[in-house]
Design a protein around this motif. Sequence first.
Motif, PDB file in Angstrom:
ATOM      1  N   PRO A   4     -90.088-132.866  13.384  1.00  0.00           N
ATOM      2  CA  PRO A   4     -91.065-131.813  13.775  1.00  0.00           C
ATOM      3  C   PRO A   4     -91.685-131.014  12.610  1.00  0.00           C
ATOM      4  CG  PRO A   4     -88.784-131.024  14.409  1.00  0.00           C
ATOM      5  CD  PRO A   4     -88.741-132.330  13.871  1.00  0.00           C
ATOM      6  N   GLU A   5     -92.517-130.332  12.829  1.00  0.00           N
ATOM      7  CA  GLU A   5     -93.037-129.262  12.040  1.00  0.00           C
ATOM      8  C   GLU A   5     -92.654-127.969  12.077  1.00  0.00           C
ATOM      9  OE1 GLU A   5     -97.450-129.497  12.089  1.00  0.00           O
ATOM     10  OE2 GLU A   5     -97.575-131.405  12.044  1.00  0.00           O
ATOM     11  N   ILE A   6     -92.087-127.578  13.366  1.00  0.00           N
ATOM     12  CA  ILE A   6     -91.455-126.498  13.785  1.00  0.00           C
ATOM     13  C   ILE A   6     -90.215-126.667  14.622  1.00  0.00           C
ATOM     14  CG2 ILE A   6     -91.972-124.087  14.928  1.00  0.00           C
ATOM     15  CD1 ILE A   6     -94.905-124.863  14.877  1.00  0.00           C
ATOM     16  N   ALA A   7     -89.253-125.736  14.289  1.00  0.00           N
ATOM     17  CA  ALA A   7     -88.088-125.812  15.141  1.00  0.00           C
ATOM     18  C   ALA A   7     -87.898-124.514  15.838  1.00  0.00           C
ATOM     19  CB  ALA A   7     -86.620-125.828  14.079  1.00  0.00           C
ATOM     20  N   ILE A   8     -87.731-124.508  17.482  1.00  0.00           N
ATOM     21  CA  ILE A   8     -87.592-123.635  18.050  1.00  0.00           C
ATOM     22  C   ILE A   8     -86.305-123.556  18.659  1.00  0.00           C
ATOM     23  CG2 ILE A   8     -88.670-122.357  19.962  1.00  0.00           C
ATOM     24  CD1 ILE A   8     -90.297-122.363  17.836  1.00  0.00           C
ATOM     25  N   PRO A   9     -85.065-122.766  18.335  1.00  0.00           N
ATOM     26  CA  PRO A   9     -83.868-122.931  18.819  1.00  0.00           C
ATOM     27  C   PRO A   9     -83.760-122.037  20.112  1.00  0.00           C
ATOM     28  CG  PRO A   9     -83.888-122.116  16.522  1.00  0.00           C
ATOM     29  CD  PRO A   9     -85.217-122.176  16.915  1.00  0.00           C
ATOM     30  N   VAL A  10     -83.292-122.725  21.054  1.00  0.00           N
ATOM     31  CA  VAL A  10     -83.159-122.240  22.671  1.00  0.00           C
ATOM     32  C   VAL A  10     -81.788-122.434  23.229  1.00  0.00           C
ATOM     33  CG1 VAL A  10     -85.744-122.203  23.127  1.00  0.00           C
ATOM     34  CG2 VAL A  10     -84.195-124.034  23.848  1.00  0.00           C
ATOM     35  N   HIS A  11     -81.488-122.047  24.484  1.00  0.00           N
ATOM     36  CA  HIS A  11     -80.236-122.288  24.862  1.00  0.00           C
ATOM     37  C   HIS A  11     -79.143-121.920  24.033  1.00  0.00           C
ATOM     38  CE1 HIS A  11     -77.270-124.109  27.406  1.00  0.00           C
ATOM     39  NE2 HIS A  11     -78.207-124.564  28.408  1.00  0.00           N
ATOM     40  N   GLY A  12     -79.030-120.414  23.822  1.00  0.00           N
ATOM     41  CA  GLY A  12     -77.638-119.855  23.335  1.00  0.00           C
ATOM     42  C   GLY A  12     -77.949-118.307  22.743  1.00  0.00           C
ATOM     43  N   GLU A  13     -76.838-117.802  22.705  1.00  0.00           N
ATOM     44  CA  GLU A  13     -76.862-116.465  22.046  1.00  0.00           C
ATOM     45  C   GLU A  13     -77.503-116.347  20.738  1.00  0.00           C
ATOM     46  OE1 GLU A  13     -72.991-115.221  23.139  1.00  0.00           O
ATOM     47  OE2 GLU A  13     -73.328-114.804  25.231  1.00  0.00           O
ATOM     48  N   HIS A  14     -77.625-115.196  20.174  1.00  0.00           N
ATOM     49  CA  HIS A  14     -78.511-115.079  18.862  1.00  0.00           C
ATOM     50  C   HIS A  14     -77.713-115.794  17.670  1.00  0.00           C
ATOM     51  CE1 HIS A  14     -80.917-113.408  15.741  1.00  0.00           C
ATOM     52  NE2 HIS A  14     -79.583-113.029  14.931  1.00  0.00           N
ATOM     53  N   GLU A  15     -76.250-115.844  17.654  1.00  0.00           N
ATOM     54  CA  GLU A  15     -75.460-116.548  16.661  1.00  0.00           C
ATOM     55  C   GLU A  15     -75.788-118.151  16.888  1.00  0.00           C
ATOM     56  OE1 GLU A  15     -71.175-117.152  17.146  1.00  0.00           O
ATOM     57  OE2 GLU A  15     -71.332-116.026  19.180  1.00  0.00           O
ATOM     58  N   HIS A  16     -75.790-118.768  18.243  1.00  0.00           N
ATOM     59  CA  HIS A  16     -76.084-120.038  18.347  1.00  0.00           C
ATOM     60  C   HIS A  16     -77.440-120.300  17.908  1.00  0.00           C
ATOM     61  CE1 HIS A  16     -73.299-118.660  21.551  1.00  0.00           C
ATOM     62  NE2 HIS A  16     -72.670-119.679  20.876  1.00  0.00           N
ATOM     63  N   LEU A  17     -78.521-119.635  18.134  1.00  0.00           N
ATOM     64  CA  LEU A  17     -79.892-119.927  17.750  1.00  0.00           C
ATOM     65  C   LEU A  17     -79.991-119.710  16.262  1.00  0.00           C
ATOM     66  CD1 LEU A  17     -81.957-117.591  20.262  1.00  0.00           C
ATOM     67  CD2 LEU A  17     -81.018-119.871  20.492  1.00  0.00           C
ATOM     68  N   GLN A  18     -79.276-118.737  15.479  1.00  0.00           N
ATOM     69  CA  GLN A  18     -79.321-118.780  14.183  1.00  0.00           C
ATOM     70  C   GLN A  18     -78.831-119.799  13.345  1.00  0.00           C
ATOM     71  OE1 GLN A  18     -81.051-115.923  12.201  1.00  0.00           O
ATOM     72  NE2 GLN A  18     -81.116-117.643  10.795  1.00  0.00           N
ATOM     73  N   ALA A  19     -77.812-120.167  13.920  1.00  0.00           N
ATOM     74  CA  ALA A  19     -76.997-121.506  13.445  1.00  0.00           C
ATOM     75  C   ALA A  19     -77.939-122.650  13.595  1.00  0.00           C
ATOM     76  CB  ALA A  19     -75.619-121.705  14.048  1.00  0.00           C
ATOM     77  N   HIS A  20     -78.394-122.686  14.465  1.00  0.00           N
ATOM     78  CA  HIS A  20     -79.734-123.898  14.675  1.00  0.00           C
ATOM     79  C   HIS A  20     -80.843-123.698  13.509  1.00  0.00           C
ATOM     80  CE1 HIS A  20     -81.892-126.436  17.971  1.00  0.00           C
ATOM     81  NE2 HIS A  20     -82.460-126.568  16.745  1.00  0.00           N
ATOM     82  N   ALA A  21     -81.258-122.558  13.421  1.00  0.00           N
ATOM     83  CA  ALA A  21     -82.388-122.106  12.698  1.00  0.00           C
ATOM     84  C   ALA A  21     -81.662-122.648  11.158  1.00  0.00           C
ATOM     85  CB  ALA A  21     -82.845-121.058  12.624  1.00  0.00           C
ATOM     86  N   ASN A  22     -80.823-122.367  10.726  1.00  0.00           N
ATOM     87  CA  ASN A  22     -80.162-122.625   9.421  1.00  0.00           C
ATOM     88  C   ASN A  22     -80.067-124.271   9.282  1.00  0.00           C
ATOM     89  OD1 ASN A  22     -79.870-120.020   9.088  1.00  0.00           O
ATOM     90  ND2 ASN A  22     -77.638-119.929   9.591  1.00  0.00           N
TER      91      ASN A  22
END
Length: 464
Positions: A404-422
Motif C-alpha cells: 500500500p501507499e499509506i499505512a493506517i494502524p488501528v485496533h490498539g493502544e498507542h504503543e501498538h499503533l506506533q509499533a505497527h507504524a515502525n
Amino acid sequence: MLSPSADDLWFVPLGGTGEIGMNLNLYGHNDSWLMVDCGVSFDEPLTPKRTNDNVTSSHQSTTSSQVTHRVVAPDPSFIANQKDSLAGIVITHAHEDHVGAIPYLWQRFQKPIYTTAFTAEVLRRKLARSKLANKIPIVEVSANETVNIGPFSVTWLAITHSLPEPFALKINTTAGTVLHTADWKIDANPITGEPFDATLYKQLGKERILALVGDSTNAPKPGFSVSEGSCYDGLLSTISAKKGRVIVGCFASNVARLISLARVAQKTNRYLGLYGRSLLNMYAIAKLQGIWPDDLSIADPQHLGYLPANEVLGVATGSQGEKNAALARLAKDNHPHLQLEKGDTVIFSSIVIPGNEETVGRLTALLETKGVEVIHSENSTLPIHASGHPCAEEIKLMYHWVKPEIAIPVHGEHEHLQAHANIARECGIQKHYVGRNGDLYRLAPQPSIRRQVIKTGRIPLAQD
C-alpha cells in the motif's frame, strides 16, 4: 458538518483506535459514509486515560478511581446526526468488539447491515432478545463477493482469526482503494475454515492499494502468532497428564478452541460440558451453520457432576474474572451443576486483557485456596492459547504482499499503533499515520491527518 467530495476518500475512527475494543470505523467518499463494525467493550470508564500524548488532564489521570459501566460503546453522534448520508453498515466478524453495539445503536442509523452467514446468525440471536427482532435488514454475503453500497464497492476477502468466517475488506471507490484487514493472523491450521491464503493478498500487490488500515494488537511482539492447531497439541498434552477434573476458561466466541477441546475430550476419554450461556449459544450456532464436526459430542453439563473426576472436562465462561460468570461461581462453590475439589485443574486458555489483572488475580487466588491447580497461558511451557492477531513478522509479510501507499494502524493502544507504524516504515511504506479516535485521515486526493476534528467519546449501554 463534514462531507467528503467525489475526489475525497476519508477514514474516521470513532472507536478502536488508541484503545482495544469497541471498534467503529467510517469511510467517507462522494457525500456518503460507510460504517465498518460497531462494537462494545466491557467494564470500562467513560473517560479513558490518554496514552498517546504527553498531556493528561486531571479527569483523565487514572481509570482506577472512575466508575465503570458494564457495557460501553463509542459515541455515534457524528454519524447518527447525518444518518441520511450513511450508505450502509458492514460487520467483519462476530466478536463483541465488532458487532456487539448493533442491538443498542442501530435505531440511530437504520441502515442495512452486510455480513456473512455465521456473523448474521450471531447478530440475529442478539436481536431476538431485543425489540429489534426481525426488524433490521441483514444482507448475507459470501467470500470473494463484491457488493456495491452507495459509492463504495466492497469485496469480502477470507482471512484467518479466532472464530469462524473472519473477513478483510477491499473497499474500492473512484478516489482510491483501501484494504481494511479487521482482526487477522496467518494460520495454516485454523481448525475452523480454510488455512490462510496468501495468494489473495499477493494479488492485491498487483493492484494500486492506496491504504492498508490494519490490526495492531500484537505489533510489538516479534515473530509469528501460534496456530490454533498448535494450541490443540498443547492442550492435549497438558490435559492428558491430569487426574482430576479439568476446567478450561476461554472466550466463548472461539469456536475453534471449543472444537479442539472436544477432540481433546475424545482423546482423553473425558466428557465435555459447556458452562455458560454464551458458550452454549456459540456451540448451537456452529452446529446450525455446519461448522461443528458431526463426530464430536457435547455432554449435558448437569450430568458431569455425577461422573468420576478423571472423566470430566468442562469449558467455562469468565476467563477475565467476571464475577457472575461460570468460573467465578465454580471458585465460590455456588455453581448448580459442578463442584471443584483439591486435585482438580483450571486452565486459562486465554490472555488477560489489560485492565483485568486484578479480577483474574482474585479468581486465581480463590481457586488455589481450594487446592485447585491453576495454569495460565503465559506461564505454560506448552501452547495452550493462540492469539487471533498478527505478530510483527506477519504484519511485515502483509505489507510486502499488498504494497500500500499509506499505512493506517488501528485496533490498539498507542504503543501498538506506533509499533505497527515502525513495521510499515521498515517495509518501505513512506506514509504512515498514528492517530486516535476522532482524527480525520485524508487518504485522497492529498494524504494527511487532521487531529481531533470529530468529537468522540464513550456512552454506557448497560449497567449492573
